[in-house]
Design an enzyme around this catalytic site. Structure first.
Site, PDB file in Angstrom:
ATOM      1  N   ASP A  12      43.284  41.819  31.894  1.00  9.10           N
ATOM      2  CA  ASP A  12      43.630  41.030  33.075  1.00  9.10           C
ATOM      3  C   ASP A  12      43.424  39.572  32.667  1.00  9.10           C
ATOM      4  OD1 ASP A  12      43.651  39.583  35.397  1.00  9.10           O
ATOM      5  OD2 ASP A  12      42.277  40.895  36.501  1.00  9.10           O
ATOM      6  N   TYR A 228      28.645  42.191  36.637  1.00  8.15           N
ATOM      7  CA  TYR A 228      29.963  42.591  37.115  1.00  8.15           C
ATOM      8  C   TYR A 228      31.018  41.550  36.754  1.00  8.15           C
ATOM      9  CZ  TYR A 228      33.849  43.808  40.017  1.00  8.15           C
ATOM     10  OH  TYR A 228      35.100  44.139  40.433  1.00  8.15           O
ATOM     11  N   LYS A 231      36.699  45.347  37.471  1.00  9.76           N
ATOM     12  CA  LYS A 231      36.718  46.743  37.027  1.00  9.76           C
ATOM     13  C   LYS A 231      37.477  46.853  35.717  1.00  9.76           C
ATOM     14  CE  LYS A 231      34.111  49.313  39.341  1.00  9.76           C
ATOM     15  NZ  LYS A 231      33.013  49.995  38.648  1.00  9.76           N
TER      16      LYS A 231
HETATM   17  C1  F6R Z   1      38.533  44.527  42.017  1.00  8.87           C
HETATM   18  C2  F6R Z   1      39.131  43.204  42.135  1.00  8.87           C
HETATM   19  C3  F6R Z   1      39.213  42.559  43.466  1.00  8.87           C
HETATM   20  C4  F6R Z   1      38.209  41.402  43.571  1.00  8.87           C
HETATM   21  C5  F6R Z   1      38.230  40.767  44.954  1.00  8.87           C
HETATM   22  C6  F6R Z   1      37.301  39.553  45.050  1.00  8.87           C
HETATM   23  O1  F6R Z   1      38.535  44.973  40.702  1.00  8.87           O
HETATM   24  O2  F6R Z   1      39.535  42.614  41.159  1.00  8.87           O
HETATM   25  O3  F6R Z   1      39.023  43.479  44.499  1.00  8.87           O
HETATM   26  O4  F6R Z   1      36.930  41.857  43.261  1.00  8.87           O
HETATM   27  O5  F6R Z   1      39.530  40.322  45.277  1.00  8.87           O
HETATM   28  O6  F6R Z   1      37.651  38.667  44.045  1.00  8.87           O
HETATM   29  P1  F6R Z   1      36.925  37.275  43.802  1.00  8.87           P
HETATM   30  O7  F6R Z   1      35.455  37.565  43.723  1.00  8.87           O
HETATM   31  O8  F6R Z   1      37.492  36.799  42.519  1.00  8.87           O
HETATM   32  O9  F6R Z   1      37.270  36.387  44.975  1.00  8.87           O
HETATM   33 MG    MG Z   2      42.017  40.392  38.366  1.00  2.00          MG
HETATM   34 MG    MG Z   3      42.993  44.914  37.284  1.00  2.01          MG
END
Ligand code: F6R
Ligand code: MG
Ligand code: MG
Length: 365
Positions: A12, A228, A231
């Protein structure tokens, strides 16, 4: 022909919009890089795609697994795509490139890798599964069904060449150990481990004559970064037919939308939805987690395909059921079992919250 290697390397490197998909420009950058490598003879063929916000590089070559030229090519491609993502101010640009400089192998640096080397058969059908908003343990259940469950795979009963069963290579991602378990003899031992999907992950499956049948990515980003970082959004390669599960037996487990870790903030359990390529765009609550299946025939190392294997009405019911399960489990809100258990949440923002409230905890009367 000499042995060929099929490598699927993904990362990603920036989402469009948010974490829901990737911008077409990133795919273009990747295609240019790999086209150039093909021109130079480094790869025999390639296909670039995406699942959600993950850029997926599918490559064939003759250099074997864990080859530094191939991994270097993937790394450079992700770096170039990150540059494009930064210019477009895409979300989380470069998020999976956890290290600054490439050092010979992308393993442990953020990207996910599944690869296998084999002698191309008279006909070589393969299915490449790619998932978003989940983790590598998501493959344990479908892989067991494909290779060890006669209620899924009729060939285990009907095809005499499959009666010997298969060998599962299982990783303990916490202890960094691995074990080989034979099926059907050791099926119960195997299930004892792989049922714990957060810790034990199927890495490879072999025929008993040693030929490789399946290879999965098992990188856990949180294990690499110690916190973290999104994923792991795993990939999986499965060879099919003639003594291996048929294409339909390989797809069958996904008709049951099993519950996997991931979804919103990588912190929730939810059903895995098998979708056509154009629906690999997790939307509701950043999900539910998606899986796509790209079918190829490999011809003298060239990738004939892909066929979009889940773009078929026979998976409509699984998708409908997925939405029903999503409604149900989502209604738990911040409660387990929708929210992940404590042990897994400790890799998220929980330690920071614990620290803030440290002094507030008093001894119980
Ligand atoms: C799960 C994922 C999303 C983010 C969520 C919050 O793998 O990538 O669900 O965790 O959109 O993202 P942030 O913390 O970057 O605002
Ligand atoms: Mg992402
Ligand atoms: Mg992804």
């Amino acid at each position: 022909m000499s042995k060929i290697t099929l490598s699927v390397i993904k990362a990603d490197v920036g989402g469009y919009v948010g974490h829901s998909s990737i911008h077409p420009e990133l795919m273009e950058v990747a295609k240019e890089k790999l086209e150039d490598a093909k021109g130079k003879g480094l790869v025999l063929d390639f296909h670039v795609t995406h699942c959600g916000d993950d850029l997926e590089l599918i490559m064939t070559h003759t250099k074997g697994v864990e080859n530094s030229d191939i991994h270097g090519l993937a790394w450079d491609t992700f770096v170039a795509a990150t540059e494009a993502a930064k210019k477009l101010k895409l979300y989380g640009a470069g998020q999976d490139l956890l290290k600054d400089a490439f050092s010979g192998n992308v393993k442990g640096m953020g990207p996910g890798v599944a690869e296998m080397e084999f002698e191309e058969r008279k006909s070589e059908p393969v299915v490449i599964f790619m998932a978003d908003k989940t983790s590598p343990g998501a493959w344990n259940l479908p892989l067991f069904k494909m290779f060890a469950d006669p209620f899924n795979t009729a060939g285990l009963v009907i095809d005499p060449t499959m009666h010997d069963g298969f060998v599962f290579e299982v990783l303990d991602v916490k202890e960094h150990k691995k074990i080989m378990l034979n099926t059907p003899e050791e099926s119960y031992h195997l299930l004892m481990f792989i049922g714990a999907t957060g810790r034990y992950m199927i890495k490879n499956i072999y025929r008993k004559d040693g030929d490789i049948a399946a290879a999965a990515s098992t990188q856990k980003l949180s294990e690499i970064a110690g916190r973290y970082v999104g994923k792991d959004d795993p990939v999986l390669i499965v060879r099919c037919q003639s003594g291996l599960p048929a294409v339909g037996e390989v797809l069958e487990p996904f008709a049951f939308p099993h519950i996997v870790e991931g979804w919103m903030r990588g912190s929730h359990n939810g059903p895995l939805m098998p979708v056509p390529f154009h629906y690999a765009t997790p939307a509701r609550f950043d999900g539910p987690p998606r899986v796509i299946a790209a079918g190829f025939q490999i011809v003298e190392g060239k990738l004939l395909g892909p066929r979009d294997m889940f773009d078929d009405p026979s998976f409509d019911e699984a998708r409908r059921k997925c939405n029903e399960i999503a409604n149900y489990i989502k209604a738990h809100g911040p409660f387990e079992p929708h929210r992940l258990g404590l042990e897994t949440l400790e890799y998220t923002t929980m330690p920071a919250i614990m620290k803030k409230l440290e002094g507030r905890f008093q001894p119980e009367e």
